[in-house]
Design an enzyme around this catalytic site. Structure first.
Site, PDB file in Angstrom:
ATOM      1  N   GLN A 297       0.828  -1.209   0.000  1.00 26.29           N
ATOM      2  CA  GLN A 297       0.000   0.000   0.000  1.00 26.29           C
ATOM      3  C   GLN A 297       0.868   1.267   0.000  1.00 26.29           C
ATOM      4  O   GLN A 297       0.675   2.190  -0.777  1.00 26.29           O
ATOM      5  CB  GLN A 297      -0.892   0.010   1.244  1.00 26.29           C
ATOM      6  CG  GLN A 297      -1.886  -1.135   1.297  1.00 26.29           C
ATOM      7  CD  GLN A 297      -3.079  -0.877   0.403  1.00 26.29           C
ATOM      8  OE1 GLN A 297      -2.936  -0.885  -0.827  1.00 26.29           O
ATOM      9  NE2 GLN A 297      -4.210  -0.629   0.995  1.00 26.29           N
ATOM     10  N   ILE A 298       1.825   1.332   0.930  1.00 23.60           N
ATOM     11  CA  ILE A 298       2.642   2.555   0.977  1.00 23.60           C
ATOM     12  C   ILE A 298       3.617   2.569  -0.202  1.00 23.60           C
ATOM     13  O   ILE A 298       3.775   3.590  -0.884  1.00 23.60           O
ATOM     14  CB  ILE A 298       3.416   2.672   2.307  1.00 23.60           C
ATOM     15  CG1 ILE A 298       2.440   2.676   3.494  1.00 23.60           C
ATOM     16  CG2 ILE A 298       4.254   3.959   2.336  1.00 23.60           C
ATOM     17  CD1 ILE A 298       3.120   2.734   4.847  1.00 23.60           C
TER      18      ILE A 298
ATOM     19  N   HIS B  98       7.531   6.820  17.701  1.00 29.27           N
ATOM     20  CA  HIS B  98       6.275   6.692  16.940  1.00 29.27           C
ATOM     21  C   HIS B  98       5.398   5.669  17.656  1.00 29.27           C
ATOM     22  O   HIS B  98       5.161   4.575  17.164  1.00 29.27           O
ATOM     23  CB  HIS B  98       6.585   6.241  15.519  1.00 29.27           C
ATOM     24  CG  HIS B  98       5.380   6.152  14.637  1.00 29.27           C
ATOM     25  ND1 HIS B  98       4.475   7.175  14.498  1.00 29.27           N
ATOM     26  CD2 HIS B  98       4.924   5.140  13.851  1.00 29.27           C
ATOM     27  CE1 HIS B  98       3.527   6.820  13.669  1.00 29.27           C
ATOM     28  NE2 HIS B  98       3.766   5.582  13.257  1.00 29.27           N
TER      29      HIS B  98
HETATM   30  O1  TXD Z   1       4.556   6.221  10.256  1.00 33.59           O
HETATM   31  C1  TXD Z   1       4.939   5.069  10.018  1.00 33.59           C
HETATM   32  N1  TXD Z   1       6.245   4.774  10.001  1.00 33.59           N
HETATM   33  C2  TXD Z   1       3.898   3.980   9.762  1.00 33.59           C
HETATM   34  C3  TXD Z   1       4.520   2.732   9.161  1.00 33.59           C
HETATM   35  C4  TXD Z   1       2.727   4.447   9.034  1.00 33.59           C
HETATM   36  C5  TXD Z   1       1.900   3.530   8.427  1.00 33.59           C
HETATM   37  C6  TXD Z   1       2.291   2.104   8.193  1.00 33.59           C
HETATM   38  N2  TXD Z   1       3.520   1.734   8.828  1.00 33.59           N
HETATM   39  C7  TXD Z   1       4.123   0.420   8.503  1.00 33.59           C
HETATM   40  O2  TXD Z   1       4.647   0.370   7.167  1.00 33.59           O
HETATM   41  C8  TXD Z   1       3.192  -0.756   8.582  1.00 33.59           C
HETATM   42  O3  TXD Z   1       2.917  -1.077   9.938  1.00 33.59           O
HETATM   43  C9  TXD Z   1       4.026  -1.810   7.879  1.00 33.59           C
HETATM   44  O4  TXD Z   1       4.988  -2.321   8.782  1.00 33.59           O
HETATM   45  C10 TXD Z   1       4.745  -1.011   6.792  1.00 33.59           C
HETATM   46  C11 TXD Z   1       4.161  -1.194   5.418  1.00 33.59           C
HETATM   47  O5  TXD Z   1       2.806  -0.897   5.434  1.00 33.59           O
HETATM   48  P1  TXD Z   1       1.919  -1.222   4.114  1.00 33.59           P
HETATM   49  O6  TXD Z   1       0.538  -0.743   4.403  1.00 33.59           O
HETATM   50  O7  TXD Z   1       2.635  -0.743   2.893  1.00 33.59           O
HETATM   51  O8  TXD Z   1       1.936  -2.828   4.142  1.00 33.59           O
HETATM   52  P2  TXD Z   1       1.600  -3.820   2.911  1.00 33.59           P
HETATM   53  O9  TXD Z   1       0.612  -3.191   1.999  1.00 33.59           O
HETATM   54  O10 TXD Z   1       1.326  -5.151   3.551  1.00 33.59           O
HETATM   55  O11 TXD Z   1       3.003  -3.887   2.126  1.00 33.59           O
HETATM   56  C12 TXD Z   1       4.106  -4.522   2.669  1.00 33.59           C
HETATM   57  C13 TXD Z   1       4.817  -5.198   1.511  1.00 33.59           C
HETATM   58  C14 TXD Z   1       4.001  -6.364   0.903  1.00 33.59           C
HETATM   59  O12 TXD Z   1       3.778  -6.092  -0.472  1.00 33.59           O
HETATM   60  C15 TXD Z   1       4.880  -7.592   1.125  1.00 33.59           C
HETATM   61  O13 TXD Z   1       4.850  -8.506   0.056  1.00 33.59           O
HETATM   62  C16 TXD Z   1       6.258  -6.944   1.233  1.00 33.59           C
HETATM   63  O14 TXD Z   1       6.033  -5.766   1.999  1.00 33.59           O
HETATM   64  N3  TXD Z   1       7.252  -7.771   1.918  1.00 33.59           N
HETATM   65  C17 TXD Z   1       8.547  -7.783   1.555  1.00 33.59           C
HETATM   66  N4  TXD Z   1       9.193  -7.071   0.612  1.00 33.59           N
HETATM   67  C18 TXD Z   1      10.528  -7.327   0.522  1.00 33.59           C
HETATM   68  N5  TXD Z   1      11.207  -8.203   1.306  1.00 33.59           N
HETATM   69  C19 TXD Z   1      10.549  -8.923   2.257  1.00 33.59           C
HETATM   70  N6  TXD Z   1      11.223  -9.817   3.031  1.00 33.59           N
HETATM   71  C20 TXD Z   1       9.153  -8.719   2.414  1.00 33.59           C
HETATM   72  N7  TXD Z   1       8.216  -9.248   3.250  1.00 33.59           N
HETATM   73  C21 TXD Z   1       7.059  -8.641   2.926  1.00 33.59           C
END
Ligand code: TXD
Length: 319
Positions: free
Chosen positions: A12-13, A175
């Protein structure tokens, strides 16, 4: 030669980051995800909007770190988001493993990148990322304070029915539930917030509710969405940091930065105002906190420390 931004995590992000970076023509974008199809599909979809938006940047998707090599900026969202009722801390175990993999991946391929970490629980994850990647502490920073500050500004602007552009404030500390919105450092149309309270334009009770709503801003959205967490405002916040670095804007931005004695804190990441320019985190801006601000800030630091100890129990190599 266009700059290169690699987005580790195309969820999503990550997808929203790619879209914003493309529309702003900030850099070429490599979307990286373990689900290669998601990375490739989103890259292609955004690229196909260039006929309408008129941007000239390349977007590609991959699940190979090789394709992300020599990035100027890396923005990390790889990990799992919260489900309703979960705390940010509940994500530690899962996301710590993921961030170790990411840290080792970028260490080899982009040792000179400016790395912006977004994955939660943010303050501990960015700390672990810096240790795993072994990149310089001034080149590894966490995104949270800009988002929390933007939420605080938004609630104040709505309450006072004034343009959000007229509000200057910040949120300090980790945070988490102990983040420190700073009413005493808030001006509205150049006038201190205190004046609005004495003129009864905002009650102390409403201000307290706004501070509380800011702290719980993430949980409020998670409850409404039911699946996933906030992503538009987090993505905008991450792009502001990347832009300040790539354009050497030297903006003062609240970010999770490495403290080495500043604010009385050593060897820990926490949310403080920093100058972000071409060298990364170029300066930690030390504010003179009043007693109440200091009390809340120290409580926030305690919470980060506690969670980092939990992380060290999970992975002793972090010690
Ligand atoms: O202010 C802030 N810092 C926060 C952070 C604000 C909002 C969300 N916050 C956190 O960002 C949230 O709690 C999550 O830990 C992350 C990412 O949130 P998002 O909504 O983008 O999560 P998604 O949509 O599940 O996307 C995560 C992606 C997903 O496509 C997985 O397939 C991928 O991460 N993923 C990976 N990519 C690369 N390498 C590995 N190992 C991996 N594992 C999962």
């Amino acid at each position: 030669m266009r700059k290169k931004i690699s987005l580790i995590g195309a969820g999503q992000i990550g997808g929203t980051l790619a879209h914003l970076i493309a529309i702003k023509e900030l850099a070429d974008v490599v979307l990286f995800d373990i689900s290669a199809g998601i990375a490739k599909g989103k890259a292609l979809d955004i690229a196909q909007s260039s006929g309408v938006e008129g941007f000239d940047v390349d977007l590609t998707g991959t699940d190979s770190y090789e394709d992300t090599k020599n990035s100027d900026v890396i923005i990390i969202t790889a990990g799992v988001p919260r489900k309703p009722g979960m705390s940010r801390d509940d994500l530690l175990g899962t996301n710590l493993k993921i961030i170790k993999e990411v840290g080792l991946g970028i260490k080899k391929t982009s040792p000179n990148a400016f790395v912006i970490c977004i994955t939660n629980p943010l303050d501990v994850i960015v700390m672990a990322l810096q240790k795993y990647s072994n990149l310089p502490t001034n080149k590894v920073v966490g995104m949270a304070g800009i988002l929390d500050t933007s939420r605080f500004k938004y609630f104040l602007a709505k309450e006072l029915n004034i343009s959000i552009k007229e509000i200057d404030t910040l949120v300090l500390g980790g945070h988490g539930d102990f983040m420190v919105p700073m009413p005493n450092r808030t001006t509205i149309g150049k006038k201190p917030l205190k004046e609005f309270i004495s003129q009864k334009k905002i009650s102390t009770e409403n201000l307290e509710n706004i501070v509380d709503r800011t702290r719980k801003g993430g949980a409020e959205i998670i409850k409404l969405l039911e699946k996933g967490s906030a992503f538009y405002a987090p993505a905008s916040s991450g792009v502001e940091m990347a832009e300040s670095y790539l354009k050497n804007q030297k903006k003062v931005l609240p970010c999770a930065a490495f403290l080495n004695g500043e604010y009385g804190v050593k060897n820990l990441y926490a949310g403080v105002p920093v100058v972000i320019g071409e060298k990364g985190v170029e300066k930690i801006v030390e504010l003179k906190l009043d007693n109440e601000e200091k009390k809340y800030f120290n409580k926030s630091i305690e919470a980060v420390n506690e969670l980092f100890n939990a992380a060290k129990n999970i992975d002793p190599s972090l010690k």
